[in-house]
Write a protein that holds these residues in place. Structure first.
Motif, PDB file in Angstrom:
ATOM      1  N   PRO A  21      29.667 -11.998  -4.727  1.00 24.60           N
ATOM      2  CA  PRO A  21      29.081 -10.688  -4.399  1.00 24.60           C
ATOM      3  C   PRO A  21      29.001 -10.458  -2.892  1.00 24.60           C
ATOM      4  O   PRO A  21      29.020  -9.315  -2.448  1.00 24.60           O
ATOM      5  CB  PRO A  21      27.677 -10.769  -5.001  1.00 24.60           C
ATOM      6  N   LYS A  22      28.930 -11.528  -2.128  1.00 21.34           N
ATOM      7  CA  LYS A  22      28.846 -11.360  -0.680  1.00 21.34           C
ATOM      8  C   LYS A  22      30.212 -11.115  -0.057  1.00 21.34           C
ATOM      9  O   LYS A  22      30.315 -10.647   1.068  1.00 21.34           O
ATOM     10  CB  LYS A  22      28.206 -12.594  -0.038  1.00 21.34           C
ATOM     11  N   LYS A  23      31.265 -11.441  -0.809  1.00 16.11           N
ATOM     12  CA  LYS A  23      32.623 -11.210  -0.306  1.00 16.11           C
ATOM     13  C   LYS A  23      33.205  -9.917  -0.885  1.00 16.11           C
ATOM     14  O   LYS A  23      34.229  -9.432  -0.431  1.00 16.11           O
ATOM     15  CB  LYS A  23      33.523 -12.385  -0.698  1.00 16.11           C
ATOM     16  N   PHE A  24      32.567  -9.414  -1.930  1.00 16.10           N
ATOM     17  CA  PHE A  24      33.053  -8.225  -2.633  1.00 16.10           C
ATOM     18  C   PHE A  24      32.421  -7.018  -1.948  1.00 16.10           C
ATOM     19  O   PHE A  24      31.218  -6.821  -2.002  1.00 16.10           O
ATOM     20  CB  PHE A  24      32.635  -8.316  -4.094  1.00 16.10           C
ATOM     21  N   THR A  25      33.265  -6.208  -1.316  1.00 12.04           N
ATOM     22  CA  THR A  25      32.723  -5.087  -0.546  1.00 12.04           C
ATOM     23  C   THR A  25      32.870  -3.756  -1.268  1.00 12.04           C
ATOM     24  O   THR A  25      33.675  -3.619  -2.197  1.00 12.04           O
ATOM     25  CB  THR A  25      33.428  -4.959   0.815  1.00 12.04           C
ATOM     26  N   LEU A  26      32.098  -2.805  -0.813  1.00 10.50           N
ATOM     27  CA  LEU A  26      32.201  -1.444  -1.356  1.00 10.50           C
ATOM     28  C   LEU A  26      33.618  -0.909  -1.172  1.00 10.50           C
ATOM     29  O   LEU A  26      34.198  -0.327  -2.084  1.00 10.50           O
ATOM     30  CB  LEU A  26      31.185  -0.539  -0.656  1.00 10.50           C
ATOM     31  N   GLY A  27      34.181  -1.131   0.003  1.00 12.34           N
ATOM     32  CA  GLY A  27      35.548  -0.687   0.249  1.00 12.34           C
ATOM     33  C   GLY A  27      36.526  -1.314  -0.731  1.00 12.34           C
ATOM     34  O   GLY A  27      37.437  -0.652  -1.222  1.00 12.34           O
ATOM     35  N   GLY A  28      36.331  -2.588  -1.014  1.00  5.48           N
ATOM     36  CA  GLY A  28      37.198  -3.267  -1.969  1.00  5.48           C
ATOM     37  C   GLY A  28      37.096  -2.675  -3.362  1.00  5.48           C
ATOM     38  O   GLY A  28      38.104  -2.499  -4.044  1.00  5.48           O
ATOM     39  N   LEU A  29      35.880  -2.354  -3.757  1.00  4.87           N
ATOM     40  CA  LEU A  29      35.689  -1.766  -5.082  1.00  4.87           C
ATOM     41  C   LEU A  29      36.348  -0.391  -5.169  1.00  4.87           C
ATOM     42  O   LEU A  29      37.060  -0.088  -6.136  1.00  4.87           O
ATOM     43  CB  LEU A  29      34.196  -1.643  -5.399  1.00  4.87           C
ATOM     44  N   ILE A  30      36.109   0.431  -4.156  1.00  9.47           N
ATOM     45  CA  ILE A  30      36.697   1.772  -4.153  1.00  9.47           C
ATOM     46  C   ILE A  30      38.220   1.664  -4.252  1.00  9.47           C
ATOM     47  O   ILE A  30      38.862   2.360  -5.037  1.00  9.47           O
ATOM     48  CB  ILE A  30      36.304   2.542  -2.878  1.00  9.47           C
ATOM     49  N   GLU A  31      38.769   0.773  -3.446  1.00  6.54           N
ATOM     50  CA  GLU A  31      40.222   0.630  -3.444  1.00  6.54           C
ATOM     51  C   GLU A  31      40.731   0.161  -4.806  1.00  6.54           C
ATOM     52  O   GLU A  31      41.773   0.610  -5.276  1.00  6.54           O
ATOM     53  CB  GLU A  31      40.638  -0.363  -2.358  1.00  6.54           C
ATOM     54  N   ALA A  32      39.988  -0.749  -5.434  1.00  4.61           N
ATOM     55  CA  ALA A  32      40.400  -1.267  -6.735  1.00  4.61           C
ATOM     56  C   ALA A  32      40.385  -0.176  -7.802  1.00  4.61           C
ATOM     57  O   ALA A  32      41.265  -0.103  -8.649  1.00  4.61           O
ATOM     58  CB  ALA A  32      39.493  -2.418  -7.156  1.00  4.61           C
ATOM     59  N   VAL A  33      39.390   0.680  -7.736  1.00  2.77           N
ATOM     60  CA  VAL A  33      39.197   1.663  -8.796  1.00  2.77           C
ATOM     61  C   VAL A  33      39.917   2.975  -8.513  1.00  2.77           C
ATOM     62  O   VAL A  33      40.531   3.566  -9.402  1.00  2.77           O
ATOM     63  CB  VAL A  33      37.693   1.928  -9.016  1.00  2.77           C
ATOM     64  N   GLU A  34      39.843   3.425  -7.266  1.00  8.44           N
ATOM     65  CA  GLU A  34      40.387   4.747  -6.949  1.00  8.44           C
ATOM     66  C   GLU A  34      41.738   4.691  -6.244  1.00  8.44           C
ATOM     67  O   GLU A  34      42.426   5.696  -6.157  1.00  8.44           O
ATOM     68  CB  GLU A  34      39.418   5.505  -6.031  1.00  8.44           C
ATOM     69  N   GLY A  35      42.061   3.553  -5.716  1.00  8.80           N
ATOM     70  CA  GLY A  35      43.258   3.454  -4.889  1.00  8.80           C
ATOM     71  C   GLY A  35      42.875   3.422  -3.425  1.00  8.80           C
ATOM     72  O   GLY A  35      41.703   3.508  -3.092  1.00  8.80           O
TER      73      GLY A  35
END
Lengths: 151, 151
Positions: free
Chosen positions: B71-85
């Motif tokens: 969770p400390k390495k998983f960023t908001l930017g990473g999530l957005i990119e994974a889900v939205e591109g």
DNA sequence: TTGAATTAGCACCTCGCCGATGCTATATTC
DNA sequence: GAATATAGCATCGGCGAGGTGCTAATTCAA
């Protein structure tokens, strides 16, 4: 994703142009031709920016637009809001009056944290001024642009 | 505007849930029921996050999902990119390979400055971690949430 | 005084994408 | 074998971004 609309792009180009020419009245046509931007769309944006008071308009032949606020006081966040409407990172960051709560608001376990991020995003957008964009200082910013983006 | 999609909202809720329960396998149904999120949509998002490797899946009865990154390495930017591109503040911030240049790229007078803003936005999104959101510390952040947003 | 230039304000249309739904296949537990 | 869950598509409706067109109002200049 998380992309500005074209209206905002055109608005940025226009507003930066107006910031550079100072108080000289400049027509939408001139701006459009100089930057290769579609004139009708640019006009739509400038009309909107006139309604929000960010630019003043002069009608008639030799008319045009003049920036109505200081480029240092005019922020990216302000422009986005003027052209696209209020910035909301998630739906539930609007005011209660705007009825922008989702059904989960009461029980949402991440809302408070996300609202903090939203507030910081807004601060970020309000720290970037039109002056920063119009009179870009290559030395400034203090960080390197990644090679793939450096044109 | 500048709003995350619902997919990202659901993804955030799910990923924060998984972060909180640790390594316990949790089904999409459990997450959906606990947070009042529509199950089919949540499943779509979790499938995608599985494909990107951010979560692992366990099939079959008593199956479900487990967070696959810290969770400390998983960023908001990473999530957005994974889900939205990919996040792109403006169209022309993509790579040349992605052919994301607009017709103005060569002559654009604000591109360099906007790219700087884009890079800073990405940095901002990558500074916010899932751990920050899942284990929200009310004391942290160091600024007050505006009253109108404070629920 | 007339015509050209320019902004103001709508109304409208099209297309892509988000949001949502459904179905079938596959894997695992009991 | 039945029930539970995920995997992977395929599809579909609706809304908003993006774009176009027309008319009115205003001003300048010949």
């Amino acid at each position: 994703m998380l992309t500005l609309t074209r209206k905002t792009e055109y608005g940025l180009i226009a507003v930066c142009h107006l910031a550079r020419v100072g108080q000289k009245v400049t027509s939408a046509r001139d701006i459009a031709e100089e930057h290769g931007v579609p004139l009708p769309l640019l006009m739509n944006v400038l009309k909107k920016l006139n309604r929000t008071g960010h630019v003043s308009s002069v009608r008639g032949a030799r008319g045009g637009y003049v920036l109505n606020v200081s480029p240092k006081k005019f922020t990216l966040g302000g422009l986005i809001e003027a052209v696209e409407g209020p910035v909301n990172l998630v739906r539930c960051t609007g005011t209660i009056k705007e009825n922008r709560r989702c059904g989960l608001t009461q029980s949402c376990t991440i809302r408070k944290a996300v609202v903090k991020v939203h507030v910081r995003l807004r601060q970020f957008l309000d720290e970037v001024t039109i002056a920063d964009l119009a009179f870009d200082d290559p030395q400034a910013a203090g960080f390197a642009i990644p090679q793939v983006l450096a044109q």
